[in-house]
Design a protein around this motif. Structure first.
Motif, mmCIF file in Angstrom:
data_model
loop_
_atom_site.group_PDB
_atom_site.id
_atom_site.type_symbol
_atom_site.label_atom_id
_atom_site.label_comp_id
_atom_site.label_asym_id
_atom_site.label_seq_id
_atom_site.Cartn_x
_atom_site.Cartn_y
_atom_site.Cartn_z
ATOM 1 N N LEU A 96 -0.537 10.286 8.694
ATOM 2 C CA LEU A 96 -0.456 8.865 8.375
ATOM 3 C C LEU A 96 -0.707 8.650 6.880
ATOM 4 N N ARG A 97 -1.762 9.292 6.394
ATOM 5 C CA ARG A 97 -2.071 9.140 4.968
ATOM 6 C C ARG A 97 -0.897 9.588 4.108
ATOM 7 N N LYS B 88 8.513 3.622 6.705
ATOM 8 C CA LYS B 88 8.777 4.285 5.428
ATOM 9 C C LYS B 88 9.665 5.514 5.575
ATOM 10 N N ILE C 274 2.285 9.885 4.840
ATOM 11 C CA ILE C 274 3.455 8.995 4.896
ATOM 12 C C ILE C 274 3.195 7.769 4.025
ATOM 13 N N GLU C 275 1.984 7.240 4.141
ATOM 14 C CA GLU C 275 1.663 6.027 3.390
ATOM 15 C C GLU C 275 1.597 6.280 1.885
ATOM 16 N N GLU C 276 0.864 7.341 1.532
ATOM 17 C CA GLU C 276 0.578 7.553 0.106
ATOM 18 C C GLU C 276 1.620 8.409 -0.599
ATOM 19 N N GLU C 277 2.380 9.147 0.176
ATOM 20 C CA GLU C 277 3.423 10.033 -0.360
ATOM 21 C C GLU C 277 2.872 11.063 -1.327
ATOM 22 N N LYS D 51 -1.261 1.573 12.822
ATOM 23 C CA LYS D 51 -0.909 1.819 11.420
ATOM 24 C C LYS D 51 0.187 2.885 11.324
ATOM 25 N N LEU D 52 0.086 3.867 12.216
ATOM 26 C CA LEU D 52 1.076 4.944 12.151
ATOM 27 C C LEU D 52 2.472 4.413 12.452
ATOM 28 N N LYS E 266 3.545 1.535 12.086
ATOM 29 C CA LYS E 266 3.990 0.703 10.968
ATOM 30 C C LYS E 266 4.525 1.604 9.851
ATOM 31 N N ALA E 267 3.825 2.715 9.650
ATOM 32 C CA ALA E 267 4.219 3.640 8.578
ATOM 33 C C ALA E 267 5.579 4.275 8.858
ATOM 34 N N ARG F 180 -9.178 6.311 11.279
ATOM 35 C CA ARG F 180 -8.395 7.469 10.908
ATOM 36 C C ARG F 180 -9.211 8.531 10.178
#
Ligand SMILES: Cc1cc2nc3c(=O)[nH]c(=O)nc-3n(C[C@H](O)[C@H](O)[C@H](O)COP(=O)(O)OP(=O)(O)OC[C@H]3O[C@@H](n4cnc5c(N)ncnc54)[C@H](O)[C@@H]3O)c2cc1C
Ligand code: SF4
Ligand code: SF4
Ligand code: SF4
Ligand code: SF4
Lengths: 712, 423, 181
Positions: free
Chosen positions: A395-396, A431, A398-401, A424-425, A427-428, A690
């Motif tokens: 998750l991190r 991306k 995907i979000e933060e790249e 949250k996942l 939602k991610a 998380r």
């Protein structure tokens, strides 16, 4: 009704009734099980199932879930054709496409991500039921991505890592030869039905059973000579306290310790911090009970301990808790001896057949090394012992790249509800450039995919499977694949051809791959297929207790490590402890404000008979046994909060809220809540933060988190 | 050789014959029936009317010929017994025939009671007990001429006739002389719910209505006139105000008769060798310890079985006899267990209601009476607990029953209430 | 070859495999409101004097020796299978009157929503006649539920027969029920 009609109605197999028994296996739960199935089939339709009596693994037995196989495979939400998403992610609007079209789109999309970013930006992820994993794993590496991940990130691996760190091997209890069974978090009935028979037999021959659990379970009622109802997550403290008692009372096997262990003195020093009164304060137990239990375990040997796959290690202090428990076996000389805990190694997909296959080589052959895996460097013990990414960092990333973006997911049975902060996942997922998921059912997660591929069930495919006792099997389909569904491995092999991957083995098909993996064992897939039952493999050797220790443990010191040399070698910046010290299971949620707002200790993910993760919640027969998601609560707590049985309640944590019904029970202690996981309408894991993770393994603390509960 | 006579061939008579034959293959068994067909089940007549079963199904044991052959009996058809000499165990028929036996069973059942009132024999006035009654009503309803119905007697029989009318789409009115329906078994509070639910189904109710007589209207319809002057007009009127044991022929027999023939646990009358079973008898009831006439199919069969075995030389007893009334109509079930009349103001009362169940129970030292609505599948569990608390004081309420009741949605408070004297 | 169902409450865990197997065997249509012939219980029973007994039970028709349901049925739906001794039924003429439920001390008869007719456990007597175990027995992984020949049962000296279970539960004194708390 005439006699024949009566027979048909009663589903009696025979020429006159046209009902045939075909052999298959149940793959609803983890591949550590997979019981042999007798499928009653008529005209290509499954009429009913039973466990195969002659099957060497399950000897006719099935669990509740397996018994519902017919209802499972004919579920109405089976994915029938390849699907292409036409609505927004998660809405569930799809249109059918052809297999060719699906393969074309997948090949194109993955190619684009590979080109635009890198092959590593495609993450391959496998959920249940794991059987195709060698193929998917190799596929991932051949494709060029380092990122192969699975639900092992939250399953049993933390226990496995603790075993590796401490004894270098898994080590199941050898109940048939034991005198005392320490059922540490042993439920058995609802989670591992085949383990119950040996415990019943032990009791019948006069053996002793200690059960340590947070719930007064059926195992506690039916088996326990001593039952310790422990405060959740404090097992590590109990284990250290027991260690002290064993040493102080002279119950330790000093010869064994001298010969086979490493770091005893440091351990002895550590346990001095855990005198009985302090341990009882932490664990909420009665000192006499702890003393008696310890004495029984240490003096009525041989004694073995249940190595709990998940119940203990789904806590942020879990890995060390399990290490502390293993140490008891080392202290008393019960590891690697008959009736103690005996090491054995997997032959093929977690199953210990006593023979070796080239599964690992098959998986690893094409592994690239030109990038860090997702989560790499975050959890050092995970990195060292697991050949896959730790998905708790997905998750991190995907979000933060960072350190690089993840832009596509190839999922097989992927289950987003397995992830803390599930909301949250998903939602991610927005991306992502591309998400394909293969599944039998239109799951919560599949609804977020761009392409959904219809997998068939184990009854509709052929599959290679190893079994305890030196067996290997290759099943044949009991019924043809339903609709346009396909076996997962066939999809992968066909896709490999479409994408023209540089791998002749995969392109040659599943059976060729299997033949490659089992080469050297004197059998071929053709031989296996000729038999309706698992075939005894000539190269299989029974486990000889003691042999492992004599050869030297697969640990850095070659011995059982009270003090882990591997952990000692990790960068001090991680702050990890080579000794199995106890920390509070809620250490990251203990600030006074959180404590006050969320006073309950939630165990999210208890086992109930009619569920396994999220896999069978939508199977009507099973669902009917417990129609509503329930939050179990102690009767006194319920009384204080004015909650009645069946009331609608809201359970909240700092991360999320679920609504479900209250189930009032005396089996749980005050202050503790418990619920089963995997429900879409009441997903336990939205309550889990998380970063509520075990710093050694990255395992989430599903089974110890702070919550509040109220009527709504 | 044992010579056995069975008078009256309903459930009790049949089961006695079957049991006697089973115990004594050589006995001579003579059966006297005032009918030419097999034993029928009176409670099935209304089910036949509504089309739930065929005509044949009213005869669950088969035809007389079949039975005669199966059980090796000698059946005297259309041969009503008109008298009995208890001393000599001799029976008399209307044509003057007489015969003496070693053992005699009186299993003459009961008859629907229609008081001798004016207009009681008008066309469209009927009762409900026999297979013919069923055939008559079915014809009447199938004729399409009945557009309204009146049932006099809110009893177990009356309610089944109401059901037949409702299922035929015929508006109907139910009247009774008592203040509420099922007055011999239902608490007023229970009855209030029953009334509400009946009215919701479109049935008109009137209570405190004692039938005086019936008049023919000019338009062909008929009117039941009440003693209070109220008039209820309909195309058909059912009179279901009670049953009377068929015991009149025993007048000078020496057999002790109250309302019904008095028997002991072995179904033996005051005279040796003479037994009675079924609707015609009064057997010991566990709650009062007194003899009561409890007309139930189950009792008729079991009492017949016991009497039959005893006549064939065995020693069997009939027990667990409680006052029991089950009404199942229009997807509704109401059961009463125990004696509502024994309840006193000072007794403890338990009441419970949810979307499924209504329960009202009363106890003094022991349980006295339970009324339950909607509990159909659990009735046997509760009934057997009720019986057990009289049969065995020491008995604890067993786990199976507790689990069943809890699992079926009965509240703990109820389980506590009925289990109170068992702990 | 009369058969007896046996049940051992100390081996049961209310896992309900038996119920699922019965559902599978008898094509019980839950969606249509039909109910499984077997029912399991995971019930906490509080004693007046304190303490709780955690009961795990599985019940269906007990196939009573002198089955009261048979005599109770006004149309004769219920009978004994002469081979197995099981209480079987043919509900062609069933009128849904629930007399059988009123007679049954165990709440075994069920009523189908669609036609109101009675259905119940028939002991899987056809299976048993063909040398197979009843479906529910076959599915019990823990040996809690069994179905054995009558002689075998008598010789075993066990007190676990289902049709006497209710009395046994009475006779087994309170102390014998392992209490919790
Ligand atoms: C409408 C209705 C609904 C009912 N509902 C229920 C119910 O829901 N549950 C329940 O348990 N019970 C019910 N009953 C009662 C049940 O039907 C009776 O209790 C049972 O049938 C009595 O059987 P029996 O053999 O005693 O009498 P019967 O069936 O009356 O048989 C007696 C037979 O003897 C014959 N006979 C009488 N006198 C003589 C004579 N002198 N000589 C020769 N033959 C003679 C009669 O004609 C008759 O054929 C109901 C009854 C009715 C009428
Ligand atoms: S299968 Fe066996 S253990 Fe499970 S509920 Fe049924 S009887 Fe009990
Ligand atoms: S348990 Fe009930 S249904 Fe089964 S035989 Fe006994 S009385 Fe009849
Ligand atoms: S419900 Fe059916 S089976 Fe039961 S007693 Fe009534 S008619 Fe017989
Ligand atoms: S014996 Fe057969 S019908 Fe009876 S409960 Fe078991 S599976 Fe169901």
């Amino acid at each position: 009704m005439n006699e024949l009609e009566k027979k048909i109605k009663a589903k009696i197999p025979g020429e006159d009734t046209g009902i045939e028994i075909k052999r298959s296996l149940c793959a609803i739960c983890s591949p550590g099980c997979h019981c042999g199935l007798d499928c009653y089939v008529k005209d290509g339709k499954l009429l009913k199932v039973e466990g195969t009596l002659e099957h060497p693994y399950n000897r006719g037995k099935l669990c509740t879930k397996g018994a519902a196989t017919r209802n499972y495979i004919y579920r109405e939400d089976r994915v029938r054709t390849p699907l292409k998403r036409v609505g927004p992610r998660g809405e569930g609007k799809f249109e059918p496409i052809s297999w060719d079209e699906a393969y074309r789109i997948i090949a194109e999309k993955l190619g684009t991500v590979k080109e635009k970013y890198s092959p590593h930006s495609v993450a391959f992820f496998s959920g249940y039921c794991k059987w195709y994993r060698p193929i998917l794993h190799r596929f991932c590496y051949t494709f060029g991505s380092v990122n192969f991940g699975t639900d092992d990130s939250t399953c049993f691996k933390s226990m496995d890592i603790a075993n590796s760190l401490t004894i270098g091997a898994p080590g199941g209890p050898n109940i048939p030869n034991t005198n005392t069974f320490l059922g540490w978090n042993y439920g058995g009935y609802y989670s591992n039905h085949l383990s119950v028979g040996p415990v019943q037999a032990l009791k019948e021959r006069g053996g002793k059973v200690i059960i340590i659990d947070v719930r007064y379970s059926p195992a506690a009622k039916n088996f326990a000579d001593i039952f310790l109802q422990i405060k959740p997550g404090t097992d590590g403290a109990l284990a250290l306290g027991m260690g002290k008692l064993i040493i102080d009372n002279g119950w330790a096997d000093m010869d064994y310790i001298g010969k086979y262990t490493y770091g005893f003195d440091k351990y002895k020093e550590l346990v001095q911090n855990y005198p009985l009164d302090k341990v009882c304060e932490i664990t909420g137990l009665n000192p006499d009970d702890v003393f008696e239990a310890t004495k029984l375990y240490a003096t009525n040997g041989p004694a073995c301990i249940n190595f709990s796959a998940s119940a203990l290690t789904h806590r942020i202090n879990g890995l060390q808790t399990h290490r502390a428990i293993i140490c008891l076996g080392a202290l008393t000389g019960n590891f690697d001896r008959p009736g103690g805990n005996v090491p054995s190694f997997a032959s093929y997909i977690h199953k210990r057949g006593g023979f070796t296959t080239r599964e690992m080589e098959f998986r690893e052959e094409k592994r690239p090394f030109d990038q860090l895996r997702i989560g790499e460097t975050r959890f050092p013990a995970w990195d060292e012992y697991c050949d896959e990414f730790q998905a708790m960092d997905l998750l991190r990333q995907i979000e933060e790249e960072t350190p690089y973006p993840i832009k596509a997911i190839v999922g097989f049975g992927m289950n987003a509800k397995m992830f803390p902060e599930t909301d949250k996942l998903v939602k991610a997922f927005d991306k992502l450039d591309f998400f394909v998921d293969a599944d039998m059912f239109m799951t919560y997660t599949a609804k977020y995919a761009d392409i959904v591929l219809p997998s068939c069930s184990s009854l509709e495919r052929g599959e290679m499977k190893a079994y305890e006792g030196g067996y290997l099997a290759f099943t044949k389909p009991a019924i043809p694949p339903l609709y346009e569904s396909k076996s997962d491995v066939d999809m992968l092999c066909e896709l490999a051809r479409v994408m023209d991957l540089d791998d002749d083995l995969i392109k040659a098909g599943y059976e060729v791959c299997c033949d490659w993996m089992i080469e050297g064992n004197g059998v071929t897939v053709a031989d296996l297929k000729a038999s309706d039952l698992p075939v005894k493999i000539q190269t299989a050797k029974p486990v000889v207790p003691g042999a492992y220790l004599e050869k030297g443990c697969r640990t850095p010191s070659g011995k059982i490590e009270f003090y882990s040399k591997a952990i000692a070698a990790y960068d001090p910046k991680y702050g990890l402890n080579p000794l199995p010290d106890y920390v509070d299971p809620l250490f990251d949620e203990n600030d006074p404000e959180t404590k006050e707002k969320y006073p309950f200790h939630m165990i999210a993910g208890i086992r109930i008979p009619n569920t396994i993760h999220s896999r069978v919640h939508e199977v009507p027969w099973l669902r009917s046994l417990r129609p509503d998601p329930l939050c179990e609560i102690n009767q006194e707590d319920a009384r204080n909060l004015g909650i009645n049985d069946g009331d609608a309640v809201e359970v909240s944590s700092p991360y999320g809220t679920v609504r479900l019904k209250a189930m009032i029970t005396a089996k749980l202690q005050p202050g503790v809540l418990a619920m089963a996981h995997g429900y879409t309408e009441a997903n336990a894991n939205v309550l889990v933060g998380r970063d509520h993770l075990d710093p050694y393994s990255g395992y989430p603390g599903f089974k110890s988190l702070r919550c509040s509960i109220r009527k709504y | 050789m044992n010579k056995i006579a069975i008078i009256g061939f309903g459930a009790a008579g049949y089961c006695a014959a079957a049991a006697a034959r089973k115990c004594d293959p050589d006995a001579l068994i003579d059966v006297y029936t005032d009918d030419g067909r097999g034993p029928y089940n009176p409670m099935l007549a209304t089910y036949y009317v509504k089309g739930a079963i065929d005509y044949e199904a009213m005869f669950p044991f088969g035809s007389l010929d079949e039975i005669e052959e199966r059980l090796n009996l000698c059946i005297y058809r259309n041969s009503a017994v008109t008298g009995l000499d208890g001393e000599t165990k001799t029976i008399f028929l209307s044509d003057g025939t007489k015969a003496a036996y070693d053992n005699i069973l009186i299993s003459t059942g009961a008859a629907a009671f229609v008081p001798p009132i004016q207009g009681g024999d008008l066309p469209g006035v009927f009762k409900m007990r026999t297979a013919e009654d069923g055939v008559y009503l079915k014809k009447l309803l199938d004729s399409g001429k009945i557009r309204s119905g009146l049932v006099v007697g809110a009893s177990w029989v009356g309610i089944k006739v109401v059901e037949d009318l409702v299922e035929h789409g015929i508006p109907c009115t139910l009247v009774d002389g008592a203040d509420w329906a099922f007055s011999i078994a239902a608490f007023r509070q229970t009855a209030q719910r029953i009334h509400r639910d009946l009215e919701q189904k479109g049935i008109k109710l009137a209570f405190g209505q004692m039938l005086s007589h019936i008049e023919q209207e000019k338009d062909g319809r008929i009117t039941a006139v009440m003693k209070n002057g109220c008039r209820f007009t309909a195309d058909a009127i059912a009179i279901c105000i009670g049953v009377r044991p068929n015991a009149a022929f025993l007048k000078d027999s020496g057999v002790a008769v109250n309302r019904g023939v008095l028997v002991d646990e072995r179904m033996s009358t005051n005279l040796p060798g003479i037994y009675a079973a079924g609707d015609c008898c009064e057997a010991f009831e566990i709650q009062s310890g007194e003899r009561k006439n409890i007309g139930l199919w189950f009792n008729a069969r079991k009492q017949g079985e016991v009497a039959g075995a005893n006549m064939a030389g065995r020693r069997k007893a009939f027990g667990g006899n409680a006052l029991l009334n089950l009404a199942h109509y229009l997807d509704y079930d109401f059961i009463s267990i125990g004696d509502v009349a024994s309840c006193r103001d000072e007794d403890q009362v338990y009441e419970y209601e949810d979307d499924r169940y209504y329960i009202r129970a009363v106890r003094g030292e022991k349980l006295k009476c339970l009324n339950m609505i909607g509990t159909g599948e659990s009735n046997g569990v509760v009934k057997s607990l009720f019986i057990k608390c009289f049969e065995n004081n020491q008995a604890e309420m067993d786990m199976t029953s507790i689990c069943h009741l809890k699992g079926s949605g009965f509240p703990d408070s109820f389980i506590d209430f009925i289990g109170r004297d068992q702990h | 070859m009369k058969h007896v169902f046996t049940f051992d409450p100390d081996r049961c865990c209310a896992c309900s495999s038996c119920m699922i197997a019965c559902t599978d065997q008898n094509d019980i249509d839950l969606k249509a409101g039909e109910k499984c012939f077997r029912k399991t219980y995971d019930t906490e029973v509080a004693f007046k004097e304190g303490g709780i007994y955690c009961a795990y039970l599985s019940t269906a028709c007990m196939h009573c020796e002198d089955a009261p349901c048979i005599a109770a049925c006004p149309v004769g739906c219920i009978s004994k299978d002469s081979d197995t001794g099981f209480t079987i039924y043919d509900n062609t003429n069933c009128i849904g009157c629930k007399s059988c439920a009123m007679a049954c001390p165990f709440g075994a008869p069920r009523y189908n929503g669609a036609d109101g007719k009675m259905v119940k456990c028939d002991g899987c007597y056809i299976r048993v006649k063909h040398g197979m175990k009843p479906a529910c027995v076959r599915a019990c992984s823990f040996g809690a539920l069994d179905c054995i020949m009558e002689e075998e049962y008598r010789n075993s000296g066990s007190d676990k027969a289902c049709n006497v279970l209710i009395d046994q539960a009475n006779l087994r004194k309170k102390e014998a029920l392992r209490r919790w708390r």
